[in-house]
Design a protein around this motif. Structure first.
Motif, PDB file in Angstrom:
ATOM      1  N   CYS A 163       0.836  -1.201   0.000  1.00 13.67           N
ATOM      2  CA  CYS A 163       0.000   0.000   0.000  1.00 13.67           C
ATOM      3  C   CYS A 163       0.867   1.247   0.000  1.00 13.67           C
ATOM      4  CB  CYS A 163      -0.924  -0.012   1.214  1.00 13.67           C
ATOM      5  SG  CYS A 163      -1.949   1.467   1.385  1.00 13.67           S
ATOM      6  N   TYR A 164       1.905   1.256   0.841  1.00 12.75           N
ATOM      7  CA  TYR A 164       2.794   2.421   0.887  1.00 12.75           C
ATOM      8  C   TYR A 164       3.526   2.607  -0.434  1.00 12.75           C
ATOM      9  CZ  TYR A 164       6.745   5.372   2.155  1.00 12.75           C
ATOM     10  OH  TYR A 164       7.680   6.383   2.187  1.00 12.75           O
ATOM     11  N   GLU A 240     -10.669  -0.331  -2.232  1.00 12.66           N
ATOM     12  CA  GLU A 240     -10.075  -1.667  -2.187  1.00 12.66           C
ATOM     13  C   GLU A 240      -9.779  -2.093  -0.751  1.00 12.66           C
ATOM     14  OE1 GLU A 240      -6.663  -1.762  -4.686  1.00 12.66           O
ATOM     15  OE2 GLU A 240      -7.793  -1.383  -6.540  1.00 12.66           O
ATOM     16  N   TYR A 241      -9.606  -1.122   0.122  1.00 14.75           N
ATOM     17  CA  TYR A 241      -9.379  -1.408   1.538  1.00 14.75           C
ATOM     18  C   TYR A 241     -10.695  -1.210   2.286  1.00 14.75           C
ATOM     19  CZ  TYR A 241      -4.412  -1.405   0.493  1.00 14.75           C
ATOM     20  OH  TYR A 241      -3.181  -1.703  -0.032  1.00 14.75           O
ATOM     21  N   THR A 242     -11.434  -2.301   2.480  1.00  7.62           N
ATOM     22  CA  THR A 242     -12.708  -2.214   3.204  1.00  7.62           C
ATOM     23  C   THR A 242     -12.475  -1.957   4.691  1.00  7.62           C
ATOM     24  OG1 THR A 242     -12.693  -4.625   3.420  1.00  7.62           O
ATOM     25  CG2 THR A 242     -13.879  -3.695   1.544  1.00  7.62           C
ATOM     26  N   PRO A 250      -4.141   8.396   1.322  1.00 10.23           N
ATOM     27  CA  PRO A 250      -4.003   8.977  -0.013  1.00 10.23           C
ATOM     28  C   PRO A 250      -4.044   7.942  -1.133  1.00 10.23           C
ATOM     29  CG  PRO A 250      -1.845   8.805   0.975  1.00 10.23           C
ATOM     30  CD  PRO A 250      -2.815   8.220   1.964  1.00 10.23           C
ATOM     31  N   TYR A 251      -4.378   6.702  -0.822  1.00 10.62           N
ATOM     32  CA  TYR A 251      -4.423   5.650  -1.843  1.00 10.62           C
ATOM     33  C   TYR A 251      -5.685   5.838  -2.682  1.00 10.62           C
ATOM     34  CZ  TYR A 251      -4.557   0.976  -3.905  1.00 10.62           C
ATOM     35  OH  TYR A 251      -4.606  -0.084  -4.789  1.00 10.62           O
ATOM     36  N   HIS A 319     -16.176   2.719   4.614  1.00  9.72           N
ATOM     37  CA  HIS A 319     -15.371   1.725   3.911  1.00  9.72           C
ATOM     38  C   HIS A 319     -15.916   0.312   4.136  1.00  9.72           C
ATOM     39  CE1 HIS A 319     -11.704   3.708   2.232  1.00  9.72           C
ATOM     40  NE2 HIS A 319     -12.141   4.700   2.995  1.00  9.72           N
ATOM     41  N   TYR A 320     -16.459   0.068   5.284  1.00  8.35           N
ATOM     42  CA  TYR A 320     -16.982  -1.265   5.596  1.00  8.35           C
ATOM     43  C   TYR A 320     -18.151  -1.626   4.679  1.00  8.35           C
ATOM     44  CZ  TYR A 320     -19.414  -4.929   8.188  1.00  8.35           C
ATOM     45  OH  TYR A 320     -20.066  -6.093   8.542  1.00  8.35           O
ATOM     46  N   VAL A 321     -19.029  -0.669   4.450  1.00 13.67           N
ATOM     47  CA  VAL A 321     -20.164  -0.926   3.560  1.00 13.67           C
ATOM     48  C   VAL A 321     -19.693  -1.054   2.120  1.00 13.67           C
ATOM     49  CG1 VAL A 321     -22.386  -0.041   2.764  1.00 13.67           C
ATOM     50  CG2 VAL A 321     -21.698   0.266   5.143  1.00 13.67           C
ATOM     51  N   GLY A 322     -18.680  -0.273   1.736  1.00 14.46           N
ATOM     52  CA  GLY A 322     -18.063  -0.429   0.419  1.00 14.46           C
ATOM     53  C   GLY A 322     -18.802   0.298  -0.684  1.00 14.46           C
TER      54      GLY A 322
END
Length: 372
Positions: A163-164, A240-242, A250-251, A319-322
């Motif tokens: 990710c970084y 992409e990160y739930t 910043p991704y 993010h969890y719900v997406g």
């Protein structure tokens, strides 16, 4: 006959008329190469003495082709003062300690160089600020694990490093070049770098305006990105990160970075301030994004005392719900979600969790009474 003046380099030049400028712009080849050939080799080969008229003409042509003094730098030093005493005389008072530090640091730097400090600040923020959260996540300690919002999701060291790495690729190829070319917009809106420095209250008031303006405009841009086209083509990368991590703040897709730069710059464009205020705004906004993507809800966080602040728990639900999420679009404050009813799912979930927690606590107490 055209009047003559003395330029700054000590050469006598002519003030060209309009007709002279037109003649100078004509494609007629210069006679200098021809006469320069004779003057260069007359000491090697005994050429006959040239007539005085030709010699005078060549000398005049040579004077016209002398290089003028270099123009001033397009990025001159930001401060017009040569010394602290001169700056104090212009301000009518002694410089404060902060202004003295600012003068000593920036007097010989151009506005463009000072503006490009943002690139260094962003690099340090993206690389250093998330490290404590990353260490806590890799430590897998139960003492901190109870504060993880989604405890079942644990990323490996390789996944975190990937990710970084992706963030740094975007930084060097998108964010950095964007900062380099956006300097003219900073000058157009009136962000300044001189003296005097703004007061603390002035900086705080401007930062408040920046946060409110960015929060409102970012809310609607975020809702657009959750439409079918916006999500499938752009915003899906960020989701992409739930279970978000600090490095994932910043991704995002390169187009999303460009789009979200507009709300971030709208506040400084409406209420332009000092370059220091602009630096603080960029730094604080990115630090806030890292906090809301940390994945941990610490009870001792000072942000809990900021009215209407969303925080990590608030944004983690988004993010969890997406991709199906139509809730919690706010970037910093929650008032837009409350006004437009886009936090109902989150509030319902919180009430349901509190109810289940109360039932579990009641069962634990009853079990304790029976054991007694």
């Amino acid at each position: 006959r055209e009047p003559s003046t003395w330029n700054g380099a000590g050469f006598k030049t002519r003030q060209k008329s309009h007709s002279s400028l037109l003649r100078d712009q004509s494609p007629t080849p210069s006679a200098i190469p021809i006469f320069g050939f004779f003057f260069t080799f007359q000491y090697l080969i005994p050429f006959p003495q040239l007539p005085p008229r030709i010699t005078q003409f060549a000398a005049r042509s040579r004077r016209r082709t002398l290089q003028p003094p270099l123009p001033p730098s397009p990025f001159p030093p930001m401060l017009p003062y040569k010394s602290i005493e001169e700056a104090a005389a212009h301000l009518g008072r002694n410089l404060t300690y902060a202004e003295t530090l600012w003068f000593n640091y920036s007097a010989d730097k151009s506005d463009y160089v000072l503006f490009c400090h943002n690139i260094l600040f962003l690099f340090l923020i993206f690389s250093v600020v998330p490290l404590p959260i990353v260490f806590i996540q890799l430590l897998r300690s139960p003492s901190f694990g109870k504060y993880k919002i989604q405890p079942k999701v644990q990323l490996s060291t390789a996944e975190i490093f990937k990710c970084y790495k992706d963030v740094m690729l975007t930084f060097f190829f998108i964010v950095g070049p964007l900062q380099l070319v956006s300097y003219p917009s900073v000058k157009i809106v009136g962000i300044h770098t001189g003296l005097p420095l703004p007061s603390g209250w002035e900086i705080a008031a401007q930062l408040f305006v920046y946060f409110v303006v960015e929060d409102y405009t970012n809310y609607w841009v975020h809702r657009f990105l959750h439409g079918k086209w916006g999500y499938e083509n752009i915003h899906k990368v960020h989701h992409e990160y739930t279970a978000p991590i600090a490095f994932a703040a910043p991704y995002a897709h390169w187009a999303e970075i460009l789009i979200l730069g507009i709300p971030s710059f709208l506040g400084p464009a409406m209420v332009p301030g000092h370059m220091i205020t602009f630096w603080l705004w960029i730094a604080l906004r990115q630090m806030e994004a890292i906090d809301t993507h940390s994945g941990y809800d610490f009870p001792w966080s000072l942000t809990k005392y900021i009215p209407f602040y969303g925080g990590a728990d608030y944004h983690d639900y988004h993010h969890y719900v997406g991709g199906q999420s139509q809730s919690n679009f706010a970037s910093v404050f929650t008032y837009c979600d409350y006004i437009y009813g886009t936090d109902k799912g989150y509030r319902y979930q919180k009430k349901l969790l509190q109810k289940l927690q109360g039932m579990n606590d009641g069962e634990d107490r009853n079990a304790g009474f029976k054991s007694d």
